[in-house]
Design a protein around this motif. Sequence first.
Motif, mmCIF file in Angstrom:
data_model
loop_
_atom_site.group_PDB
_atom_site.id
_atom_site.type_symbol
_atom_site.label_atom_id
_atom_site.label_comp_id
_atom_site.label_asym_id
_atom_site.label_seq_id
_atom_site.Cartn_x
_atom_site.Cartn_y
_atom_site.Cartn_z
ATOM 1 N N VAL A 183 0.777 -0.580 -0.225
ATOM 2 C CA VAL A 183 0.468 0.152 -0.290
ATOM 3 C C VAL A 183 0.663 1.670 -0.024
ATOM 4 O O VAL A 183 0.461 1.773 -0.234
ATOM 5 C CB VAL A 183 -1.071 -0.114 1.024
ATOM 6 N N PRO A 184 2.025 1.496 1.086
ATOM 7 C CA PRO A 184 2.251 2.490 1.005
ATOM 8 C C PRO A 184 3.221 3.013 -0.512
ATOM 9 O O PRO A 184 3.882 3.852 -0.976
ATOM 10 C CB PRO A 184 3.453 2.377 1.778
ATOM 11 N N GLY A 185 4.679 1.414 -0.224
ATOM 12 C CA GLY A 185 5.376 1.412 -2.350
ATOM 13 C C GLY A 185 3.803 1.974 -3.363
ATOM 14 O O GLY A 185 4.454 2.793 -4.293
ATOM 15 N N ALA A 186 2.751 1.948 -3.285
ATOM 16 C CA ALA A 186 1.564 1.851 -4.492
ATOM 17 C C ALA A 186 1.972 2.937 -4.556
ATOM 18 O O ALA A 186 1.405 3.590 -5.079
ATOM 19 C CB ALA A 186 1.018 0.843 -4.629
ATOM 20 N N ALA A 187 1.289 3.600 -3.136
ATOM 21 C CA ALA A 187 0.770 5.149 -2.840
ATOM 22 C C ALA A 187 1.887 6.281 -3.692
ATOM 23 O O ALA A 187 1.348 6.753 -4.091
ATOM 24 C CB ALA A 187 0.335 5.032 -1.489
ATOM 25 N N GLY A 188 3.523 5.599 -3.069
ATOM 26 C CA GLY A 188 4.297 6.552 -3.469
ATOM 27 C C GLY A 188 4.447 6.385 -4.838
ATOM 28 O O GLY A 188 4.682 7.955 -5.717
ATOM 29 N N VAL A 189 4.528 5.176 -5.866
ATOM 30 C CA VAL A 189 4.198 5.454 -7.212
ATOM 31 C C VAL A 189 2.751 6.250 -8.009
ATOM 32 O O VAL A 189 3.552 6.956 -8.572
ATOM 33 C CB VAL A 189 4.322 3.743 -7.807
ATOM 34 N N SER A 190 1.912 6.270 -7.049
ATOM 35 C CA SER A 190 0.243 6.427 -7.725
ATOM 36 C C SER A 190 0.919 7.949 -7.614
ATOM 37 O O SER A 190 -0.019 8.893 -8.190
ATOM 38 C CB SER A 190 -0.417 6.103 -7.228
ATOM 39 N N VAL A 191 1.137 8.726 -6.308
ATOM 40 C CA VAL A 191 1.517 9.990 -6.113
ATOM 41 C C VAL A 191 2.404 10.632 -7.207
ATOM 42 O O VAL A 191 1.874 11.167 -8.316
ATOM 43 C CB VAL A 191 2.290 10.861 -5.088
ATOM 44 N N ILE A 192 3.623 10.088 -7.992
ATOM 45 C CA ILE A 192 5.149 10.446 -8.816
ATOM 46 C C ILE A 192 3.902 10.282 -9.997
ATOM 47 O O ILE A 192 3.869 11.181 -10.629
ATOM 48 C CB ILE A 192 5.791 9.303 -8.314
ATOM 49 N N GLY A 193 3.367 9.250 -10.974
ATOM 50 C CA GLY A 193 2.717 9.316 -11.406
ATOM 51 C C GLY A 193 1.428 10.055 -12.025
ATOM 52 O O GLY A 193 1.367 10.834 -12.806
ATOM 53 N N ALA A 194 0.816 10.460 -10.676
ATOM 54 C CA ALA A 194 -0.367 11.580 -11.447
ATOM 55 C C ALA A 194 -0.044 13.119 -11.217
ATOM 56 O O ALA A 194 -0.607 13.517 -12.067
ATOM 57 C CB ALA A 194 -1.216 11.552 -9.670
ATOM 58 N N ALA A 195 1.446 13.061 -10.575
ATOM 59 C CA ALA A 195 2.118 13.904 -10.435
ATOM 60 C C ALA A 195 2.797 14.897 -11.929
ATOM 61 O O ALA A 195 2.475 15.655 -12.577
ATOM 62 C CB ALA A 195 3.644 13.955 -9.738
ATOM 63 N N THR A 196 2.787 13.966 -12.629
ATOM 64 C CA THR A 196 3.406 13.532 -14.412
ATOM 65 C C THR A 196 2.571 14.033 -14.882
ATOM 66 O O THR A 196 2.670 14.631 -16.086
ATOM 67 C CB THR A 196 4.437 12.005 -14.347
ATOM 68 N N MET A 197 1.555 13.514 -14.836
ATOM 69 C CA MET A 197 -0.214 14.000 -15.468
ATOM 70 C C MET A 197 -0.370 14.923 -15.486
ATOM 71 O O MET A 197 -1.005 16.001 -16.224
ATOM 72 C CB MET A 197 -0.998 12.822 -15.118
ATOM 73 N N ILE A 198 -0.402 15.572 -13.932
ATOM 74 C CA ILE A 198 -1.229 17.085 -13.334
ATOM 75 C C ILE A 198 -0.748 17.833 -13.977
ATOM 76 O O ILE A 198 -0.892 18.869 -15.307
ATOM 77 C CB ILE A 198 -1.168 17.154 -12.267
ATOM 78 N N ALA A 199 0.786 17.685 -14.210
ATOM 79 C CA ALA A 199 1.593 18.593 -14.333
ATOM 80 C C ALA A 199 2.221 18.593 -16.323
ATOM 81 O O ALA A 199 2.448 19.295 -16.319
ATOM 82 C CB ALA A 199 3.361 18.691 -14.169
ATOM 83 N N GLY A 200 1.746 17.867 -16.481
ATOM 84 C CA GLY A 200 1.447 17.744 -18.219
ATOM 85 C C GLY A 200 2.900 17.243 -18.989
ATOM 86 O O GLY A 200 3.457 17.308 -19.737
ATOM 87 N N TRP A 201 2.964 16.612 -17.967
ATOM 88 C CA TRP A 201 5.209 16.012 -18.061
ATOM 89 C C TRP A 201 4.802 14.381 -19.133
ATOM 90 O O TRP A 201 5.565 13.840 -20.020
ATOM 91 C CB TRP A 201 5.358 15.150 -17.388
ATOM 92 N N HIS A 202 3.541 13.926 -18.471
ATOM 93 C CA HIS A 202 3.868 12.558 -19.186
ATOM 94 C C HIS A 202 1.918 12.088 -19.203
ATOM 95 O O HIS A 202 1.570 12.554 -18.865
ATOM 96 C CB HIS A 202 4.304 11.184 -18.147
ATOM 97 N N ARG A 203 1.834 11.383 -20.211
ATOM 98 C CA ARG A 203 0.914 11.000 -20.597
ATOM 99 C C ARG A 203 0.170 9.864 -19.821
ATOM 100 O O ARG A 203 1.084 8.933 -19.041
ATOM 101 C CB ARG A 203 -0.047 10.430 -22.029
ATOM 102 N N PHE A 204 -1.040 8.796 -20.281
ATOM 103 C CA PHE A 204 -1.177 8.097 -19.210
ATOM 104 C C PHE A 204 -0.064 6.793 -19.614
ATOM 105 O O PHE A 204 0.308 5.548 -19.124
ATOM 106 C CB PHE A 204 -2.564 7.508 -19.221
ATOM 107 N N SER A 205 -0.362 6.555 -21.296
ATOM 108 C CA SER A 205 0.490 5.467 -21.414
ATOM 109 C C SER A 205 1.520 5.528 -20.910
ATOM 110 O O SER A 205 2.803 4.274 -20.767
ATOM 111 C CB SER A 205 0.514 5.317 -23.025
#
Length: 355
Positions: A183-205
């Motif tokens: 849970v904490p590991g997946a949460a950290g990965v999810s936060v980084i992934g969400a931040a990249t998409m919100i900031a426009g750095w990366h797409r979902f794929s």
Amino acid sequence: MSHGSSYPVGLSPPGPARALPSGRAAAPPGLRLLAAAVCFLVALVLTGVLFVRTGPGQWIDGLLLPRAESGGGYEQDSDLVGPAKTVLATFGSPTLLAVLLGGVLVVGVLGRRLLAGVVGVGVVLCAVATAGAVKSALPRPDLTIEGATSHNSFPSGHVAVATALVLAFLLVLPGWARRWLVVPGAAGVSVIGAATMIAGWHRFSDVLGGVLLSVTLFCLAAAALTLRPGDDTPPPRATPVAGRAWRAVVEGVVGLIVFGWVVRVLVPGLAASLRWGPLVAILAATGLSVVAVGVAVFLVRSVEFVGPVGSRQRQRQRPTDPGAMERLVTTDVRTAWPRRADITHEASSKSEQFS
């Protein structure tokens, strides 16, 4: 006095020695990890081909993460853009990454898993190098999809590093502590992934590709540690597949519920701050991160990456002849029959004398 037959009447002589029953052995962990690495690699290739090289894939990426109306970039019109950039800047700090990698080595040394710690650090560095090489070598064709660009960002290096760090700690933690990292590991990965998409750095794929890349490298590294020369760890006993599947499903559901509650408490305005496309992309990436980390924990659930034992200590721990104990048991069984026969005959002789 004649003793006659050495076996009592009504008892048949013992048959040939039989091997002691043993539990059905499961597939070796190294082979399971290699098979999982192949599956994740195929998923990574299919994800890249679908989302990067095909029109429907580029259209799905654009639907989930549409380009901004002003400026033409992918930065989302949300109050979370500032916090997202702060998270990415903090996580991208070389000092923080050095501290985390050092933590992997320290935990490895304390748990007598130094080799596993070194391999874990190698997985993180390999994830960085591979993500950069794939982004540079993989072209993104212009398929005239509305809102799509030819700039390739697959896979995400930030997400690959975050996932690889979580999985590196799996190599140095003891087996009982790994499931608490899901849970904490997946949460950290999810936060980084969400931040990249919100900031426009990366797409979902890109986020999905980063997760799959790191899990593939982790499975290969764990298989190499398991299959290294001198590793004589016995294979685990097989347990019913249905029981394992139900337990994994229950743990996954509980993990998702806990993670959803944490997101709701920590980020109460997430749904109100984003449009439905980025919100769906973030939730999907979160679920896939939980599944990926959970699968990695499940694959190494019975593997201990402890350093090799010295030759003298290994000789003390195991007998020189593996069949010694089995022969001892079968010999006792055979010698028990003559002893029983002698006792029976002696008792009958004494009864005849007193009669």
